[in-house]
Design a protein around this motif. Structure first.
Motif, PDB file in Angstrom:
ATOM      1  N   ASN A  10      70.041 -85.195 -29.921  1.00  0.00           N
ATOM      2  CA  ASN A  10      69.967 -84.171 -28.856  1.00  0.00           C
ATOM      3  C   ASN A  10      68.545 -83.887 -28.385  1.00  0.00           C
ATOM      4  O   ASN A  10      68.160 -82.732 -28.186  1.00  0.00           O
ATOM      5  CB  ASN A  10      70.596 -82.850 -29.339  1.00  0.00           C
ATOM      6  CG  ASN A  10      72.082 -83.012 -29.550  1.00  0.00           C
ATOM      7  OD1 ASN A  10      72.746 -83.740 -28.809  1.00  0.00           O
ATOM      8  ND2 ASN A  10      72.605 -82.366 -30.577  1.00  0.00           N
ATOM      9  N   GLU A  12      65.396 -83.319 -26.176  1.00  0.00           N
ATOM     10  CA  GLU A  12      65.179 -82.818 -24.813  1.00  0.00           C
ATOM     11  C   GLU A  12      63.689 -82.714 -24.534  1.00  0.00           C
ATOM     12  O   GLU A  12      62.915 -82.330 -25.408  1.00  0.00           O
ATOM     13  CB  GLU A  12      65.786 -81.422 -24.657  1.00  0.00           C
ATOM     14  CG  GLU A  12      67.304 -81.401 -24.671  1.00  0.00           C
ATOM     15  CD  GLU A  12      67.831 -79.987 -24.506  1.00  0.00           C
ATOM     16  OE1 GLU A  12      67.450 -79.322 -23.524  1.00  0.00           O
ATOM     17  OE2 GLU A  12      68.606 -79.559 -25.368  1.00  0.00           O
ATOM     18  N   LYS A  22      67.529 -85.280 -21.360  1.00  0.00           N
ATOM     19  CA  LYS A  22      68.544 -84.212 -21.477  1.00  0.00           C
ATOM     20  C   LYS A  22      69.472 -84.532 -22.634  1.00  0.00           C
ATOM     21  O   LYS A  22      70.473 -85.225 -22.433  1.00  0.00           O
ATOM     22  CB  LYS A  22      69.360 -84.131 -20.183  1.00  0.00           C
ATOM     23  CG  LYS A  22      68.527 -83.953 -18.924  1.00  0.00           C
ATOM     24  CD  LYS A  22      69.432 -84.102 -17.705  1.00  0.00           C
ATOM     25  CE  LYS A  22      68.629 -84.286 -16.441  1.00  0.00           C
ATOM     26  NZ  LYS A  22      69.445 -84.753 -15.314  1.00  0.00           N
ATOM     27  N   LYS A  23      69.117 -84.091 -23.805  1.00  0.00           N
ATOM     28  CA  LYS A  23      69.957 -84.304 -24.993  1.00  0.00           C
ATOM     29  C   LYS A  23      70.322 -85.761 -25.197  1.00  0.00           C
ATOM     30  O   LYS A  23      71.493 -86.150 -25.051  1.00  0.00           O
ATOM     31  CB  LYS A  23      71.243 -83.476 -24.899  1.00  0.00           C
ATOM     32  CG  LYS A  23      70.989 -81.996 -24.985  1.00  0.00           C
ATOM     33  CD  LYS A  23      72.240 -81.250 -25.362  1.00  0.00           C
ATOM     34  CE  LYS A  23      71.864 -79.793 -25.537  1.00  0.00           C
ATOM     35  NZ  LYS A  23      72.879 -78.915 -25.839  1.00  0.00           N
ATOM     36  N   ASN A  25      70.819 -89.134 -27.531  1.00  0.00           N
ATOM     37  CA  ASN A  25      71.207 -89.484 -28.908  1.00  0.00           C
ATOM     38  C   ASN A  25      71.318 -90.996 -29.031  1.00  0.00           C
ATOM     39  O   ASN A  25      71.883 -91.635 -28.154  1.00  0.00           O
ATOM     40  CB  ASN A  25      72.610 -88.935 -29.231  1.00  0.00           C
ATOM     41  CG  ASN A  25      72.614 -87.430 -29.282  1.00  0.00           C
ATOM     42  OD1 ASN A  25      72.193 -86.832 -30.264  1.00  0.00           O
ATOM     43  ND2 ASN A  25      73.066 -86.815 -28.191  1.00  0.00           N
ATOM     44  N   GLY A  60      65.843 -80.488 -30.020  1.00  0.00           N
ATOM     45  CA  GLY A  60      66.431 -81.655 -30.674  1.00  0.00           C
ATOM     46  C   GLY A  60      65.443 -82.210 -31.692  1.00  0.00           C
ATOM     47  O   GLY A  60      64.334 -81.686 -31.839  1.00  0.00           O
ATOM     48  N   THR A 211      69.675 -89.218 -19.327  1.00  0.00           N
ATOM     49  CA  THR A 211      70.838 -89.290 -20.217  1.00  0.00           C
ATOM     50  C   THR A 211      71.078 -90.733 -20.623  1.00  0.00           C
ATOM     51  O   THR A 211      70.866 -91.646 -19.815  1.00  0.00           O
ATOM     52  CB  THR A 211      72.100 -88.788 -19.459  1.00  0.00           C
ATOM     53  OG1 THR A 211      71.771 -87.566 -18.822  1.00  0.00           O
ATOM     54  CG2 THR A 211      73.268 -88.540 -20.379  1.00  0.00           C
TER      55      THR A 211
END
Ligand SMILES: Nc1ncnc2c1ncn2[C@@H]1O[C@H](COP(=O)(O)OP(=O)(O)OP(=O)(O)O)[C@@H](O)[C@H]1O
Length: 311
Positions: A10, A12, A22-23, A25, A60, A211
């Motif tokens: 996550n 950021e 944006k987050k 992973n 994050g 993303t």
């Protein structure tokens, strides 16, 4: 199961009013080659800068070799090396001197041997005692990578390692990167070349507008785009034009110069037969045809254009 060496959770990061990450992973396994793909400004360098402790995320967390990139920066830095887009080596010194300097800075007791071994491995022995100013672009990149291997890091970060290299130097670089991974080093690279990711990477993540829109092996990513293409070549341009009309339902694209009509299809034999049957019925003879699977480039462009949901 292979050990996870990089773990991003996550994450950021924003600059003023631009939300760069944006987050995001993802995880990277030990000894694998991981490629982060994205358009210009997608946030690739920002991700590398966070993972190499040069900047801090806003929220994050991320671990590299089990160490937290914010709380245990020193531990992370001991385990990694970073090779950037601009070659960070000294022009006046020779290749050998540059390597020895780094080895000394890293407090290695055998700086001379380390430098000799790396020069040999990167095919730079003949040029070892020439000032760097005389090196070609490919030689500089090899030296840059050699310098990042002083002290045998577990993870190397390569920011666009082959940008600007000619095809031969690029292939030499690919070989070195593969050998590193085969030897157990984890390689994290960013690239704008889809072919490079396709050739090298065990795992690819596509970053778009902050993303991760796709993450997987090349084969897994290609499955996101099940549609393939059928290329039909005709002896006469007129026939190709007729075929374009007859196959209107399959989004045909006509290449007039090559007399080829390319249609989109689902890759099934049933649909291929329907397309050929359509032409047979309309009395349009096909000179030759071939089926094309989607390339990584098709997948990338589609994702970047429409987002994953649009696939
Ligand atoms: N220090 C900074 N201050 C403000 N904005 C920044 C800063 N660093 C990066 N950005 C912005 O963040 C976004 C992502 O930049 P980043 O360099 O991570 O992208 P990239 O994917 O590596 O792009 P490229 O392929 O062009 O190198 C861009 O819009 C960039 O302008």
């Amino acid at each position: 199961m292979l050990e996870t060496v990089i773990s991003v959770n996550n994450l950021e990061k924003s600059y003023k009013n631009v939300d760069v990450l944006k987050k995001i992973n993802f995880t990277v396994k030990k000894g694998s080659i991981f490629a982060l793909l994205g358009s210009n400004g997608a946030g690739k360098t920002t991700t590398i800068r966070i993972l190499t402790t040069l900047i801090k995320p806003d929220r994050g967390d991320a671990q590299v070799c089990s160490a937290d990139v914010v709380k245990q920066g020193n531990k992370v830095r001991e385990a990694i090396s970073l090779t950037g887009q601009s070659v960070a080596v000294d022009d006046i010194l020779t290749g050998r001197e540059n390597l020895r300097l780094i080895a000394k800075l890293r407090h290695l007791p055998n700086a001379k041997e380390v430098a000799d071994e790396l020069l040999e491995r990167f095919n730079l022995t003949d040029a070892a005692d020439r000032a760097l100013a005389t090196y070609s672009g490919g030689m500089r990149r090899r030296l840059d990578l050699a310098m990042s291997l002083v002290g045998t890091p577990s993870v190397i970060f390569l920011d666009e390692p082959t940008t600007g290299l000619d095809p031969q130097s690029r292939m030499a670089m690919w070989k070195i990167i593969r050998e590193l991974a085969d030897g157990g080093t984890t390689v994290f690279l960013t690239t704008q070349y889809l072919e490079e990711a396709e050739q090298l990477a065990d795992q690819i993540a596509i970053l778009n507008e902050g993303t991760i829109v796709a993450d997987g092996t090349v084969a897994e990513l290609k499955q996101l785009l099940p549609n393939g293409h059928l290329e039909l070549r005709f002896a006469e341009l007129d026939e190709a034009k007729q075929a374009e009309v007859a196959l209107a339902a399959y989004t045909p694209v006509l290449d007039e110069a090559a007399q080829i009509v390319t249609v989109t299809m689902d890759g099934t034999v049933k649909q291929m037969m329907a397309i050929l049957g359509e032409l047979e019925g309309a009395n349009i003879p096909v000179l030759e045809f071939s089926q094309k699977s989607p390339t990584l480039e098709d997948v990338f462009l589609k994702i970047v254009e429409h987002g994953k949901e649009g696939l």
